[in-house]
Design a protein around this motif. Sequence first.
Motif, mmCIF file in Angstrom:
data_model
loop_
_atom_site.group_PDB
_atom_site.id
_atom_site.type_symbol
_atom_site.label_atom_id
_atom_site.label_comp_id
_atom_site.label_asym_id
_atom_site.label_seq_id
_atom_site.Cartn_x
_atom_site.Cartn_y
_atom_site.Cartn_z
ATOM 1 N N GLY A 1 0.912 -1.249 0.151
ATOM 2 C CA GLY A 1 -0.178 -0.033 0.117
ATOM 3 C C GLY A 1 0.857 1.280 0.242
ATOM 4 N N VAL A 2 2.036 1.349 -0.392
ATOM 5 C CA VAL A 2 2.891 2.285 -0.384
ATOM 6 C C VAL A 2 3.066 2.694 -1.983
ATOM 7 C CG1 VAL A 2 5.057 3.357 0.130
ATOM 8 C CG2 VAL A 2 3.877 1.911 1.731
ATOM 9 N N ALA A 3 2.967 3.947 -2.159
ATOM 10 C CA ALA A 3 3.213 4.613 -3.492
ATOM 11 C C ALA A 3 4.511 5.393 -3.453
ATOM 12 C CB ALA A 3 2.011 5.604 -3.945
ATOM 13 N N LEU A 4 5.541 4.761 -4.386
ATOM 14 C CA LEU A 4 6.848 5.405 -4.429
ATOM 15 C C LEU A 4 6.971 6.178 -5.643
ATOM 16 C CD1 LEU A 4 9.301 2.767 -2.808
ATOM 17 C CD2 LEU A 4 8.456 4.620 -1.732
ATOM 18 N N THR A 5 7.481 7.374 -5.654
ATOM 19 C CA THR A 5 7.752 8.447 -6.623
ATOM 20 C C THR A 5 9.041 8.973 -6.537
ATOM 21 O OG1 THR A 5 6.518 10.094 -5.604
ATOM 22 C CG2 THR A 5 5.005 8.826 -6.833
ATOM 23 N N GLY A 6 9.082 9.388 -7.749
ATOM 24 C CA GLY A 6 10.541 10.453 -7.977
ATOM 25 C C GLY A 6 11.747 9.725 -8.232
ATOM 26 N N ASP A 7 12.796 10.569 -8.728
ATOM 27 C CA ASP A 7 13.767 9.906 -9.169
ATOM 28 C C ASP A 7 14.890 11.145 -9.042
ATOM 29 O OD1 ASP A 7 16.150 8.746 -10.557
ATOM 30 O OD2 ASP A 7 15.442 8.430 -12.357
ATOM 31 N N PRO A 8 15.683 11.201 -7.863
ATOM 32 C CA PRO A 8 15.591 10.062 -7.075
ATOM 33 C C PRO A 8 14.381 9.791 -6.258
ATOM 34 C CG PRO A 8 17.138 11.973 -6.482
ATOM 35 C CD PRO A 8 16.538 12.282 -7.648
ATOM 36 N N MET A 9 14.533 8.516 -5.825
ATOM 37 C CA MET A 9 13.533 8.077 -5.057
ATOM 38 C C MET A 9 13.599 8.138 -3.270
ATOM 39 S SD MET A 9 11.605 4.324 -5.155
ATOM 40 C CE MET A 9 11.035 4.635 -6.839
ATOM 41 N N LEU A 10 13.124 8.807 -2.584
ATOM 42 C CA LEU A 10 13.454 8.857 -1.182
ATOM 43 C C LEU A 10 12.767 7.767 -0.305
ATOM 44 C CD1 LEU A 10 13.516 12.979 -0.947
ATOM 45 C CD2 LEU A 10 15.300 11.264 -1.470
ATOM 46 N N ILE A 11 13.265 7.083 0.552
ATOM 47 C CA ILE A 11 12.703 6.182 1.407
ATOM 48 C C ILE A 11 12.992 6.574 2.971
ATOM 49 C CG2 ILE A 11 12.398 3.835 2.111
ATOM 50 C CD1 ILE A 11 12.714 3.189 -0.833
ATOM 51 N N THR A 12 11.764 6.586 3.622
ATOM 52 C CA THR A 12 12.115 6.575 5.198
ATOM 53 C C THR A 12 11.158 5.634 5.764
ATOM 54 O OG1 THR A 12 9.759 8.067 5.340
ATOM 55 C CG2 THR A 12 11.882 9.044 5.190
ATOM 56 N N SER A 13 11.588 5.317 6.864
ATOM 57 C CA SER A 13 11.098 3.983 7.569
ATOM 58 C C SER A 13 10.717 4.003 9.064
ATOM 59 C CB SER A 13 11.867 2.724 7.268
ATOM 60 O OG SER A 13 11.692 1.562 7.804
ATOM 61 N N ASP A 14 9.717 3.421 9.670
ATOM 62 C CA ASP A 14 9.602 3.265 11.064
ATOM 63 C C ASP A 14 10.826 2.537 11.739
ATOM 64 O OD1 ASP A 14 7.475 5.007 10.717
ATOM 65 O OD2 ASP A 14 6.077 3.036 10.763
ATOM 66 N N LEU A 15 11.586 1.863 10.933
ATOM 67 C CA LEU A 15 12.613 0.870 11.420
ATOM 68 C C LEU A 15 13.875 1.569 11.964
ATOM 69 C CD1 LEU A 15 12.438 -1.903 8.977
ATOM 70 C CD2 LEU A 15 11.540 -1.920 11.319
ATOM 71 N N ARG A 16 13.872 3.056 11.676
ATOM 72 C CA ARG A 16 14.848 4.199 11.822
ATOM 73 C C ARG A 16 14.343 5.285 12.485
ATOM 74 N NH1 ARG A 16 15.470 3.565 6.525
ATOM 75 N NH2 ARG A 16 15.622 5.985 6.315
ATOM 76 N N PRO A 17 15.146 6.002 13.316
ATOM 77 C CA PRO A 17 14.908 7.217 13.912
ATOM 78 C C PRO A 17 14.420 8.222 12.951
ATOM 79 C CG PRO A 17 17.060 6.425 14.645
ATOM 80 C CD PRO A 17 16.711 5.627 13.670
ATOM 81 N N ALA A 18 13.243 9.064 13.357
ATOM 82 C CA ALA A 18 12.644 9.898 12.476
ATOM 83 C C ALA A 18 13.795 10.989 11.947
ATOM 84 C CB ALA A 18 11.536 10.522 13.317
ATOM 85 N N GLU A 19 14.822 11.560 13.025
ATOM 86 C CA GLU A 19 15.723 12.328 12.492
ATOM 87 C C GLU A 19 16.614 11.920 11.307
ATOM 88 O OE1 GLU A 19 17.343 10.422 16.254
ATOM 89 O OE2 GLU A 19 15.245 11.244 15.495
ATOM 90 N N GLU A 20 16.770 10.576 10.980
ATOM 91 C CA GLU A 20 17.771 10.227 10.088
ATOM 92 C C GLU A 20 17.295 10.602 8.616
ATOM 93 O OE1 GLU A 20 18.652 6.289 9.948
ATOM 94 O OE2 GLU A 20 19.687 5.995 12.031
ATOM 95 N N ALA A 21 18.030 10.978 7.782
ATOM 96 C CA ALA A 21 17.882 11.430 6.494
ATOM 97 C C ALA A 21 17.274 10.281 5.829
ATOM 98 C CB ALA A 21 19.145 11.829 5.889
ATOM 99 N N ALA A 22 16.524 10.665 4.888
ATOM 100 C CA ALA A 22 15.749 9.529 3.859
ATOM 101 C C ALA A 22 16.961 8.860 3.088
ATOM 102 C CB ALA A 22 14.717 10.038 3.205
ATOM 103 N N ALA A 23 16.764 7.372 2.915
ATOM 104 C CA ALA A 23 17.805 6.987 2.086
ATOM 105 C C ALA A 23 17.176 7.251 0.575
ATOM 106 C CB ALA A 23 17.507 5.333 1.844
ATOM 107 N N GLU A 24 18.364 7.616 -0.065
ATOM 108 C CA GLU A 24 18.074 7.957 -1.568
ATOM 109 C C GLU A 24 18.515 6.785 -2.554
ATOM 110 O OE1 GLU A 24 20.517 11.140 -2.475
ATOM 111 O OE2 GLU A 24 19.635 12.521 -0.863
#
Length: 440
Positions: free
Chosen positions: A57-80
């Motif tokens: 149920g997640v819609a990923l968009t963009g290039d570069p694509m940015l990914i955040t996750s509840d598995l990591r602290p909120a203050e961490e930068a999104a993975a590119e």
Amino acid sequence: RTRMILKSRQIGATYYFAFEALIDAIETGRNQIFLSASKAQAHQFRSYIVSFAKLVGVALTGDPMLITSDLRPAEEAAAELHFLGTNFRTAQGRHGNFYFDEFFWVHSFEELNKVASGMATHKKWRKTYFSTPSSVAHPAYPYWTGDRRNRRRKKSEQIKIDVSHAALAIGSVGPDRVWRNIVNIEDAQAGGCDLFDIEELRDEYAPDEFANLFMCDFVDDSMSAFKFNDMIACGIDSLVEWKDFDPEAERPYGTRSVWAGYDPQESETGDNAALVIAAPPLEIGGDFRILERHQLRGLDFEQQAEFIKAVLSRYHCTYLGIDAKGVGAGVYQLLAKHGAMPGCTVARIEYSLELKAQMIMKAQNVVRRGRLKIDTAMLDIVSAFVSIKKTLTTSGRNVTFKAGRGGEDGHADLAWATMHILMNEPLDGKEKPKGTMEII
């Protein structure tokens, strides 16, 4: 940290590594960089990742694509996630894990690899190279064998790496710290891949073709009429460079003229038929651009003719060259009759030793002068040209070129179809193209 995988065609490697990279980005927040010879190839990774995300149920968009996750602290930068084709130079300041797709088929491998390895200099980043094999002449081959490392070392410091299937079927870390692995089609089947009928593929392809495409054997192009490195130098990123061509449009090349070549299926040898469509030079001495290609199998001459008409209906085709021997005679007769191909000259081509030599000579000239342009994803066209070899006739009195007629010669139908197009231009490329004359 560094992996090199030699693989069979169509066993799902891009799919696998797309999923691996997505999971790593979610769990660790590390950037992921996907390198391919063309933007279209790189976006195959993106397509898979978008599809994986949709499953939850997640819609990923963009290039570069940015990914955040509840598995990591909120203050961490999104993975590119970056998807790079021929625009790889724009990413020189990036860093992350990188995946280098079909690295044995890219032009200027040394230059591209310097940029790629630079992005993964830090020890936390992982480098993954994977590809089907091409030619022993490719610049990446010494990396695979370890010979390139030895060139920079004294004899006492040189290493020897066993790159046989027996040594690498389950993967092995070499003395250069690179983990190498070979996965041929039989390995894939043994691992649970049930997508293939291997015996049918053995019947469909010549032994040397099957070994190259599915058993991870490299090609030696020393006897080929066309050198592998010359052919991959013809590759371009069509999505980036051809602004006047849209393969998804109803009229991909608008109202401009295209030329086509057809190599029919021969019932007695069982080889494939091939249709190639090209944009002819816009000026004297200009480029031939291969826009589209198709391979057919199991169709009679009438069905082949209907297929050609259907595909060419999307273009303004002004020339079609057909090998008119055997089944091709029927295809030619159907398409050459009045009203079948309005506005198109249908040329009858009947092979002879002299004509074959002229076709090869013309194609060699076009390739060497950099006038043939193909999308880098069209690996089958490169393979088709490289498979053509100079040989003696049965009598031993004359030289000819063989391939693409089934049996032990292999398939080169896409190459012959392309040469039917090139022959519509005079040998020197400085005169107007041929008109309605037959090529016999």
